[in-house]
Design a protein around this motif. Structure first.
Motif: not given
Lengths: 277, 299
Positions: A217, B263, B260, B46
């Motif tokens: 990450i 997002k 991820w 994100l």
């Protein structure tokens, strides 16, 4: 009758353990063997164990073309820093708990287990936000900081068990001679538990070396990647090169296995031997 | 006695010893988790900078999303099956190791090796061994006539879940084995001799002496491994990515994909908060049971 049954029980045990040992060790032996096979043999003879024409081709490519050595250095830097910081902080804390707050020992154990409860994926979200905020994204420093979150609670937990074995009398003698608390800790208690601490340090190093999620990450450039994520990036190639993956895997796993086997007696039983009770 | 007390009473200086560790716990565990809790009530993204407070909306959208329940059910199934397998293999291996007269150290060392594997190497080596083209196991199965075609362990919907579970058992059994073994070694031999004199069968000795001695250790291992397996993202993600067709989709992967992939960090935070709440409940029950056992052991 008793003898015969014991003999039978032992034979069954040996057979069972031999099968388990074969299953346990096969992947390691197989990736080592595969990493030396020629490209033709890799796909052509999937059952042969010993490479017919052993080659260092993949190791050469992994180190000289993919620059995996850079990732190895990154991992060593990160793992060593995380280990050093963790051990200093944890040794102080474990000693402090045992000597000055003995009553909260059991509560502390439960608190430490609770920190183990936090899903790494739960921490990953705030870490990715906070580490970016303090300008440490894509840096080894940021990685080291996040590693402390799992290494310190575990190291404290293991070390509480070690410091309990230090007799109060020898510290008392030093106190009478006028040594202050930090000196008593450093000169008297620490040397007694040093072998245990070395084992915890090695274990912390292995866990940092093996870590994957936080690196995935936080790090996004190949030159900054530790080995775990660099190895993962090979699995995303359009045409998978199993040979390269095998050679890189061997480079990643060998330090882990060797260190682990050296400290196995100290760590492995320690989880339940006293550190918990 | 007085002198001992003097050494213990000075708790103020004792605080300096544990202060750095407390700082780490606050800054790296408590603060991030509280901020995650906060994000779970927001539209945190994100990439997009603006954040809006939206109350329980994320939680509602998750709890009405059927994919969440699929992942939740998978997570529970994956945890229960894996931990049962790890316990069975680890416990029987410990019993076998404890009774053999020779080569104990060698077998222990060999059996412990999976524990040292980095998760990425576990994934790569098993994907290679089980590879549907030139993998060792599919090929040897054809070779000995067990199957007609190369088995696709990671693509076959009937097999993929069990394949991942098997890899997890392979990886986790040594931890059970080693810790149960060290507990077994603390059982005094006289107890077995006394039981034998009293005419107890070997099953009775096993039940009343062996199991009774190791149950606290096993209980604790079950707590730790339940947490670890339930929380584990890497192993399944690296082996299957949650696929095929979400058959191995667990909650941590679901959270990762939401955070991820889509997002939506706010929604992902809410998923991980639910994950934590569930685990807290499970652990609470475990600790109740462990307390009961520890009290019984002291009596």
């Amino acid at each position: 009758m008793g003898m015969k049954r014991r003999w039978l029980g032992n034979s069954v045990s040996y057979i069972y353990l031999t099968i388990l040992a074969a299953v346990a060790t096969f992947p390691l032996l197989w990736i080592i063997s595969s990493s030396f096979k020629s490209p033709g043999e890799m796909v052509g003879s999937p059952l042969s164990f010993f490479p017919k024409e052993p080659t260092l081709l993949y190791y050469d490519r992994v180190l000289n073309v993919l620059n995996f050595d850079v990732n190895i250095v990154n991992s060593i830097i990160v793992a060593l820093s995380a280990t050093f910081i963790s051990i200093v902080i944890s040794a102080l804390a474990a000693y402090g708990i045992v000597r000055f707050f003995p009553r909260v020992g059991k509560v502390m154990t439960r608190v430490l287990i609770t920190t183990y409860l936090f899903p790494p994926i739960l921490l990953a979200i705030p870490y990715s936000i906070l580490i970016t905020k303090v300008q440490l994204a894509n840096s080894l420093v940021g990685l080291v900081i996040t590693y402390l979150s799992f290494s310190i609670p575990y190291a404290v937990w293991l070390m509480i068990g070690f410091f309990r074995t230090v007799p109060l009398e020898i510290e008392e003698a030093a106190r009478v001679d006028g040594a202050n608390k930090l000196m008593v800790f450093y000169r008297i208690a620490l040397p007694v538990v040093a072998p245990g601490i070395v084992a915890v340090a090695v274990y912390t190093f292995i866990n940092a070396w093996n870590e994957f999620l936080f690196s995935l990450i936080l790090i996004n450039s190949t030159g900054k990647m530790p080995v775990s994520v660099a190895l993962y990036s090979l699995t995303g190639a359009e045409i998978l090169d199993w040979g390269e993956m095998m050679a890189a895997s061997v480079l990643v796993i060998l330090p882990s296995v060797i260190f682990f086997l050296i400290i196995q007696n100290k760590i492995a039983g320690g989880l339940t031997q006293g550190s918990v009770k | 006695m007085k002198r001992y007390r003097r050494l213990l009473q000075t708790n103020a200086t004792g605080m300096y010893f544990i202060l750095p560790a407390i700082l780490v716990v606050v800054l790296l565990l408590i603060y991030p988790i509280l901020s995650s809790l906060y994000f779970s009530f927001t539209t945190k993204h994100l990439i997009r900078p603006q954040v809006k407070f939206i109350g329980f909306e994320n939680y509602i959208s998750i709890l009405t999303n059927p994919d969440f329940y699929v992942a939740f059910a998978n997570s529970i199934k994956w945890t229960i099956v894996s931990i049962t397998g790890q316990l069975l293999v680890g416990f029987t291996a410990a019993l076998a190791l404890n009774r053999i007269p020779k080569l104990k150290g060698l077998y222990r060392t060999l059996l412990i090796i999976p524990w040292a594997f980095p998760v990425i190497v576990i994934a790569i080596s098993w994907k290679w061994i089980l590879n549907g083209v030139s993998g060792f196991i599919p090929n040897i199965l054809v070779n000995i006539g067990a199957t007609d075609e190369l088995v696709q362990f990671f693509a076959n919907p009937d097999l993929v879940f069990w394949t991942v579970v098997a890899v997890n058992i392979w990886f986790g059994a040594p931890l059970f084995m080693v810790n149960v073994l060290s507990a077994l070694q603390t059982i005094p031999a006289e107890q077995y001799e006394a039981a034998q004199i009293d005419g107890a069968s070997s099953f009775q000795s096993f039940w009343h002496i062996t199991l009774r001695h190791v149950r606290v250790v096993i209980g604790l291992l079950l707590v730790l491994r339940t947490i670890w397996i339930f929380n584990n993202f890497e192993l399944v993600y690296l082996l299957t990515g949650g696929g095929p067709a979400d058959l191995t989709m667990t909650l941590p992967i679901f959270a990762y994909n939401t955070g991820w992939g889509l997002k939506q960090l706010g929604v992902a935070s809410a998923i991980t908060v639910l994950l934590l709440i569930f685990l807290l409940c499970v652990c609470f029950l475990y600790f109740k049971l462990l307390d009961k056992w520890e009290k019984e052991d002291e009596m």
